[in-house]
Write a protein that holds these residues in place. Structure first.
Motif, short mmCIF file in Angstrom:
data_model
loop_
_atom_site.label_atom_id
_atom_site.label_comp_id
_atom_site.label_asym_id
_atom_site.label_seq_id
_atom_site.Cartn_x
_atom_site.Cartn_y
_atom_site.Cartn_z
N GLU A 16 0.84 -1.20 0.00
CA GLU A 16 0.00 0.00 0.00
C GLU A 16 0.87 1.25 0.00
N ALA A 17 1.95 1.22 0.76
CA ALA A 17 2.87 2.37 0.80
C ALA A 17 3.53 2.57 -0.57
N ILE A 18 3.88 1.48 -1.25
CA ILE A 18 4.49 1.59 -2.58
C ILE A 18 3.50 2.19 -3.56
N LEU A 19 2.25 1.73 -3.52
CA LEU A 19 1.23 2.28 -4.41
C LEU A 19 1.05 3.78 -4.17
N ARG A 20 0.94 4.17 -2.90
CA ARG A 20 0.76 5.58 -2.58
C ARG A 20 2.01 6.39 -2.92
N TYR A 21 3.18 5.80 -2.76
CA TYR A 21 4.43 6.47 -3.15
C TYR A 21 4.41 6.76 -4.64
N ARG A 28 5.63 13.01 3.94
CA ARG A 28 7.09 13.00 3.78
C ARG A 28 7.76 11.89 4.59
N SER A 29 7.32 11.69 5.83
CA SER A 29 7.96 10.66 6.67
C SER A 29 7.79 9.27 6.08
N MET A 30 6.59 8.98 5.54
CA MET A 30 6.37 7.67 4.92
C MET A 30 7.13 7.54 3.60
N LYS A 31 7.22 8.65 2.86
CA LYS A 31 7.99 8.65 1.61
C LYS A 31 9.45 8.30 1.89
N LEU A 32 10.00 8.90 2.93
CA LEU A 32 11.39 8.61 3.31
C LEU A 32 11.54 7.17 3.76
N TRP A 33 10.53 6.64 4.46
CA TRP A 33 10.56 5.25 4.93
C TRP A 33 10.60 4.30 3.74
N VAL A 34 9.73 4.52 2.74
CA VAL A 34 9.70 3.66 1.55
C VAL A 34 11.04 3.73 0.83
N GLU A 35 11.57 4.93 0.67
CA GLU A 35 12.86 5.09 -0.01
C GLU A 35 13.97 4.37 0.74
N GLN A 36 13.93 4.42 2.06
CA GLN A 36 14.95 3.74 2.86
C GLN A 36 14.80 2.22 2.78
N THR A 42 15.73 9.34 -4.74
CA THR A 42 14.52 10.15 -4.78
C THR A 42 14.12 10.58 -6.18
N GLU A 43 15.04 10.70 -7.10
CA GLU A 43 14.69 11.15 -8.45
C GLU A 43 14.23 10.02 -9.35
N ASP A 44 14.27 8.74 -8.89
CA ASP A 44 13.92 7.62 -9.76
C ASP A 44 12.83 6.76 -9.14
N ASN A 45 11.59 7.29 -9.07
CA ASN A 45 10.49 6.48 -8.56
C ASN A 45 9.53 6.08 -9.66
N SER A 46 9.76 6.52 -10.90
CA SER A 46 8.83 6.24 -11.98
C SER A 46 8.81 4.77 -12.39
N LEU A 48 9.18 2.17 -10.45
CA LEU A 48 8.96 1.32 -9.30
C LEU A 48 7.91 0.25 -9.55
N LEU A 49 6.79 0.60 -10.17
CA LEU A 49 5.70 -0.36 -10.35
C LEU A 49 5.32 -0.59 -11.80
N GLN A 50 6.17 -0.32 -12.73
CA GLN A 50 5.82 -0.46 -14.13
C GLN A 50 5.49 -1.89 -14.54
#
Length: 55
Positions: A16-21, A28-36, A42-46, A48-50
């Motif tokens: 769910e966090a990946i979908l919302r990301y 922001r806190s959850m975004k940083l958690w997913v990235e970690q 941070t510049e390459d999230n496009s 992620l779910l292709q």
């Protein structure tokens, strides 16, 4: 303060966090958690779910 180490991650919560990301709907806190968790840049999230269909 000592750094916490990750013990386990609840799969439905992470998905769910990946979908919302991907949709840009995370605080922001959850975004940083997913990235970690996923070791993302941070510049390459496009890409992620292709490969996976989602609603």
């Amino acid at each position: 303060m000592a750094r916490r180490t990750l013990q386990w991650v609840n799969t439905p919560v992470l998905m769910e966090a990946i979908l919302r990301y991907h949709q840009g709907r995370l605080p922001r806190s959850m975004k940083l958690w997913v990235e970690q968790i996923l070791d993302l840049k941070t510049e390459d999230n496009s890409a992620l779910l292709q490969k996976y269909p989602h609603s």
